[in-house]
Design a protein around this motif. Structure first.
Motif, mmCIF file in Angstrom:
data_model
loop_
_atom_site.group_PDB
_atom_site.id
_atom_site.type_symbol
_atom_site.label_atom_id
_atom_site.label_comp_id
_atom_site.label_asym_id
_atom_site.label_seq_id
_atom_site.Cartn_x
_atom_site.Cartn_y
_atom_site.Cartn_z
ATOM 1 N N PRO B 240 83.026 -58.081 13.627
ATOM 2 C CA PRO B 240 83.522 -59.147 12.764
ATOM 3 C C PRO B 240 84.173 -60.267 13.532
ATOM 4 O O PRO B 240 84.102 -61.432 13.132
ATOM 5 C CB PRO B 240 84.500 -58.459 11.831
ATOM 6 N N TRP B 241 84.850 -59.951 14.631
ATOM 7 C CA TRP B 241 85.558 -60.999 15.346
ATOM 8 C C TRP B 241 84.605 -62.078 15.851
ATOM 9 O O TRP B 241 84.887 -63.275 15.753
ATOM 10 C CB TRP B 241 86.317 -60.381 16.526
ATOM 11 N N LEU B 242 83.506 -61.640 16.384
ATOM 12 C CA LEU B 242 82.550 -62.624 16.925
ATOM 13 C C LEU B 242 82.040 -63.536 15.817
ATOM 14 O O LEU B 242 81.970 -64.758 15.983
ATOM 15 C CB LEU B 242 81.389 -61.863 17.578
ATOM 16 N N VAL B 246 82.466 -67.593 15.630
ATOM 17 C CA VAL B 246 81.297 -68.481 15.566
ATOM 18 C C VAL B 246 81.341 -69.338 14.312
ATOM 19 O O VAL B 246 81.225 -70.562 14.376
ATOM 20 C CB VAL B 246 80.010 -67.626 15.591
ATOM 21 N N PHE B 247 81.575 -68.699 13.201
ATOM 22 C CA PHE B 247 81.596 -69.444 11.947
ATOM 23 C C PHE B 247 82.750 -70.419 11.910
ATOM 24 O O PHE B 247 82.635 -71.523 11.368
ATOM 25 C CB PHE B 247 81.657 -68.472 10.757
ATOM 26 N N GLY B 248 83.832 -69.989 12.485
ATOM 27 C CA GLY B 248 85.002 -70.867 12.487
ATOM 28 C C GLY B 248 84.745 -72.129 13.281
ATOM 29 O O GLY B 248 85.050 -73.248 12.835
ATOM 30 N N THR B 249 84.174 -71.966 14.445
ATOM 31 C CA THR B 249 83.895 -73.143 15.256
ATOM 32 C C THR B 249 82.913 -74.055 14.542
ATOM 33 O O THR B 249 83.076 -75.284 14.521
ATOM 34 C CB THR B 249 83.292 -72.721 16.603
ATOM 35 N N PHE B 250 81.913 -73.440 13.989
ATOM 36 C CA PHE B 250 80.917 -74.230 13.284
ATOM 37 C C PHE B 250 81.564 -75.034 12.160
ATOM 38 O O PHE B 250 81.305 -76.236 11.981
ATOM 39 C CB PHE B 250 79.829 -73.292 12.737
ATOM 40 N N GLY B 251 82.367 -74.346 11.428
ATOM 41 C CA GLY B 251 83.030 -75.019 10.310
ATOM 42 C C GLY B 251 83.914 -76.158 10.794
ATOM 43 O O GLY B 251 83.957 -77.244 10.208
ATOM 44 N N LEU B 252 84.596 -75.923 11.868
ATOM 45 C CA LEU B 252 85.473 -76.973 12.398
ATOM 46 C C LEU B 252 84.664 -78.190 12.808
ATOM 47 O O LEU B 252 85.052 -79.332 12.541
ATOM 48 C CB LEU B 252 86.238 -76.439 13.612
ATOM 49 N N ILE B 253 83.542 -77.910 13.451
ATOM 50 C CA ILE B 253 82.715 -79.041 13.895
ATOM 51 C C ILE B 253 82.252 -79.836 12.682
ATOM 52 O O ILE B 253 82.276 -81.076 12.675
ATOM 53 C CB ILE B 253 81.509 -78.525 14.715
ATOM 54 N N VAL B 254 81.807 -79.120 11.684
ATOM 55 C CA VAL B 254 81.331 -79.803 10.475
ATOM 56 C C VAL B 254 82.454 -80.646 9.869
ATOM 57 O O VAL B 254 82.257 -81.820 9.518
ATOM 58 C CB VAL B 254 80.826 -78.754 9.454
ATOM 59 N N VAL B 255 83.597 -80.061 9.805
ATOM 60 C CA VAL B 255 84.725 -80.801 9.207
ATOM 61 C C VAL B 255 85.048 -82.037 10.029
ATOM 62 O O VAL B 255 85.315 -83.116 9.498
ATOM 63 C CB VAL B 255 85.950 -79.864 9.107
#
Lengths: 209, 615
Positions: B240-242, B246-255
């Motif tokens: 789950p951590w990975l 990954v999703f967190g970074t992606f989301g941040l980039i999108v934001v």
């Protein structure tokens, strides 16, 4: 542990005038046991406080000698006797003991205030015990009314004649009189509590608590 | 019966006494405790001392007596409960009856105790502890278990003869401190959030519900959770951590992209902010653009509160320091000189002054006509509240330094109007004001002419001058006449006998003892009382009404003062009463010469000191 007395009185037993309404015996016993447990804890605490504060170093060991005014009522002294006695008799004995304490408790409340520097906790507990005792008596009369309807037993109870001793001028004697009374109160409240639990298990849970 | 009871009482009392003594003596057998496990039987145990056995082996006895009995009986059973014990079975046990037991050794009472059985109930430990797993958490880290047990078999809870309460304690296997749960009536309890992979220990004890003493603990139950955790895969925990990263970074980039595109301009503003145009607070830039200078100036002038912002301390200090350092050079450029040359500009219109870089032009205060600073329409006459206070603070230093230089810059004084009662006239005595004021004002011309002859040595242009009175009653000090001027006047106007020599050793602008001495003596001849400015502790300078009254009482003196231009106008008044800290009552009487001690301090004379001066 018993909650506030309001917790018990707020529960409606039966609205006045209603016909056929009857709180179950089980509920009545539950409430009675709660009350008796509460009264016993209060008198236990009260006795301990009094003992700590006034009886230390006074040599009130003569409690071994003096009896209580309710000794005239022949109550079961051990488990076998308690099991052998009929539940109606036991109920009437409980009623007798409760009635016997009406008068002493009333005077205890008024006289305990005359003790020098009586702490508020003792005063408050005396008042509370006196009130709850009346309530328990009412409850027990209801139970008796349900268990043995129609029969009106003679009101058996012991008279208390200890008021003069509570009002004695000599402080030591007076304090000893209080000590004895509180000791007897603790003992009798424990008796009543035990008998009621015994009866509850026997009558409601069929000896299988 | 009574006699026996009495004897028993006596015996017990004696026993009690001996008991107390016996406790002191070490090595005597003592009754440890008496206990009933189920409120049906009870037993008493006592300690045994070895040496005692040696001397008198096995003669210790336990006697008991119930309340109803008349004599002591011996223990019925020394065996069942173990060594040094006495066991009372059900036939010997009565509840709610007081028992007394005593330990004796051949008539020697070793120990004694009285109790009733319902007080000594301490149940046996519960039996049959076991546990079951309720559930485990999704992360596989924690688990819940349920522990159940049975009441001690000796206690008859089913018939309700005894009601038990239980307390459970648990801990991790390697810990030392037990964790407790609240006492409960049930025999089943869940334990939440135990860690998988660890081992725990659980134990339970019970007590009768109405008493306080617990019985012994049961044996500890060993809960082994370490075997369960091995089922879970390690990968599952990490996986789950990975994903989260990954999703967190992606989301941040999108934001971030969203923000960039939506707030394009704003970001640009943030990163490359435009250079702010100069802006004066309160001034509408449009006015400036349109070139309406007059309006702007009027706005500036009307905004008192903005005045101080036009000047910061530095400019004043600079201004002041320059004057000190180069008195000679500055004399030329001083406004007072200009004023001397020019006609007195009556208008307070600051706009009439040519605007040089000194900045003094803009600090005029057209709203305060009482300043009567007709002589100067420069900053000397300005009476901004804040500024003046600042000035007054700085003037101390200024004047001290100045005086040390012994440089007499007697420029045109602001008149004695500085001491005008305008400064603090109390309402009751307003009537005295006008005549007084008039008288003072009328003296101004002579003063002017008088002093105009003096060299313009006004190397310092601003002094503590009262120019306004605020509604609150405090006094607005503005740059104006100095003590020196005062002293000069004093000097000039003193009666023949004594010259009011300004004492420049005083470096305080407020109260010059020497001046007091001299000027005051001068006033003895003068009907008009000298006015002394006394600086109260609050830096408020004013006169009380009484002073004005006294002033008013001497209109003749004022008239004298007015009429005779030659008559010196003393500046000092003796202080009659000090209404400290609010003010002083000035008196016309002459003051005695102050003591030398007052000469010492370069500071204002305190009220205490003044009191000493007072007659």
């Amino acid at each position: 542990m018993f909650l506030s007395k309001k917790g018990v009185t707020s529960l409606p037993i039966c609205p006045s005038g209603s016909v056929g309404c009857q709180v179950s015996l089980g509920n009545l016993f539950d409430r009675a046991v709660k009350l008796s447990h509460y009264i016993h804890s209060l008198s236990s605490e009260m006795f301990n406080e009094f003992d700590e504060r006034y009886a230390q170093g006074r040599g009130f060991i003569t409690k071994a000698i003096n009896g209580c005014h309710t000794s005239s009522l022949t109550t079961p002294e051990d488990k076998e006797q308690a099991q052998q006695i009929h539940h109606e008799d036991l109920l009437n004995l409980v009623l007798g003991v409760l009635r016997s304490w009406n008068d002493p408790l009333l005077h205890l409340v008024s006289e305990v205030q005359s003790i020098k520097e009586a702490p508020d906790t003792i005063l408050w507990k005396a008042v509370e015990i006196e009130e709850q005792n009346k309530r328990l008596l009412e409850g027990m009369e209801k139970i008796v009314g349900q268990v043995q309807p129609g029969e009106i037993e003679n009101e058996v109870y012991s008279r208390w004649s200890g008021l003069p001793s509570l009002q004695m001028a000599d402080e030591d004697s007076r304090l000893f009189a209080f000590y004895s009374l509180l000791h007897c109160l603790r003992r009798d409240s424990h008796k009543i509590d035990n008998y009621l639990k015994l009866l509850k298990c026997r009558l409601i849970h069929d000896s299988n608590c | 019966m009574d006699l026996r009871q009495l004897l028993l009482i006596l015996a017990l009392v004696c026993a009690n006494d001996s008991l107390s003594t016996s406790e002191v003596i070490l090595g005597r057998p003592q009754i440890i405790k008496c206990r009933s496990p189920e409120q049906e039987t009870f037993s008493c145990h006592w300690t045994d001392r070895d040496f005692y056995n040696v001397t008198t082996p096995g003669t210790v006895q336990l006697l008991y007596m119930r309340r109803n009995d008349e004599e002591w009986k011996e223990c019925p059973d020394y065996v069942t409960a173990g060594e040094n014990s006495c066991y009372f079975n059900t036939s010997y046990t009565s509840i709610w009856i007081t028992y007394c037991v005593k330990l004796i050794n051949k008539d020697e009472v070793l120990d004694e105790k009285c109790f009733s059985v319902d007080e000594i109930v301490q149940p046996d430990p519960p039996v049959g502890l076991n546990w079951t797993l309720l559930n485990t958490s999704l992360t596989g880290i924690h688990a819940d278990i349920q522990v159940r047990w049975d009441p001690p078999p000796s206690a008859d809870v089913q018939k309700g003869w005894i009601t038990l309460e239980y307390e459970l304690q648990y801990k991790e296997a390697n810990e030392t401190k037990w964790r407790e749960l609240e006492p409960m009536l049930t025999t089943v309890v869940p334990l939440y959030s135990l860690k998988l992979g660890r081992d725990y220990e659980v134990r339970v004890r019970s007590r009768q519900r109405t008493s306080e003493k617990f019985g012994e603990f049961s044996e500890a139950l060993y809960v082994s959770l370490s075997s369960i955790s091995s089922v879970l895969c390690n990968e599952e925990i990490q996986f789950p951590w990975l994903l989260i990263i990954v999703f967190g970074t992606f989301g941040l980039i999108v934001v971030m992209f969203l923000i960039l595109f939506s707030k394009h301009r704003r970001l640009k503003m943030l990163i490359l902010p435009p250079v702010p145009a100069p802006k004066i607070k309160g001034i509408d830039p449009d006015l400036l653009k349109k070139g309406k200078l007059d309006e702007v100036n009027s706005i500036l002038a009307s905004h008192d509160s903005y005045k101080p912002q036009l000047y910061n301390d530095d400019s004043w200090v600079e201004f002041i320091e320059l004057d000190i350092d180069d008195p000679d050079e500055k004399t030329d450029g001083l406004d007072t000189d200009r004023l001397l040359g020019d006609d007195r500009c009556k208008s307070h219109n600051c706009l009439g002054v040519k605007d040089d870089d000194s900045g003094r032009a803009s600090c005029c205060e057209p709203d305060i006509p009482e300043t009567d600073f007709s002589a100067s329409d420069t900053c000397d006459g300005t009476s901004d509240i804040d500024r003046s206070k600042k000035i007054s603070e700085k003037e101390e230093d200024l004047l001290c330094l100045d005086q040390k230089d012994d440089d007499e810059s007697h420029a045109i004084p602001a008149d004695p109007t500085t001491w005008k009662p305008n400064t603090n006239i109390q309402s009751e005595d307003n009537q005295s004001k006008p005549p007084f004021a008039d008288s003072i004002e009328s003296t101004s011309p002579p003063v002017h002419t008088q002093l105009s002859n003096q060299s313009s040595v006004a190397n310092i242009d601003f002094y503590a001058q009262v120019s306004d009175v605020t509604p609150a009653g405090s006094v607005v000090l503005s740059p104006g006449q100095t003590n020196k001027r005062r002293r000069t006047q004093c000097d000039a106007y003193t009666e023949p006998a004594i010259q009011c020599q300004p004492d420049f050793t005083m470096d305080n602008a407020y109260f010059c003892e020497a001046d007091v001495k001299k000027c005051i003596t001068a006033t003895s001849h003068n009907a008009v009382e000298p006015r002394v400015q006394e600086q109260s502790f609050n830096e408020d300078v004013y006169f009380t009404t009484e002073s004005l009254t006294t002033a008013a009482e001497n209109p003749g003196a004022a008239a004298v003062e007015a009429s005779s231009s030659e008559m010196p106008v003393p500046d000092y008044t003796s202080i009659h009463i000090v209404h400290s800290p609010q003010g002083l009552v000035l008196n016309a009487t002459a003051l005695p010469v102050p003591d030398k001690e007052f000469m010492i301090s370069c500071g204002y004379v305190s009220t205490d000191q003044l009191n000493k001066i007072m007659p």
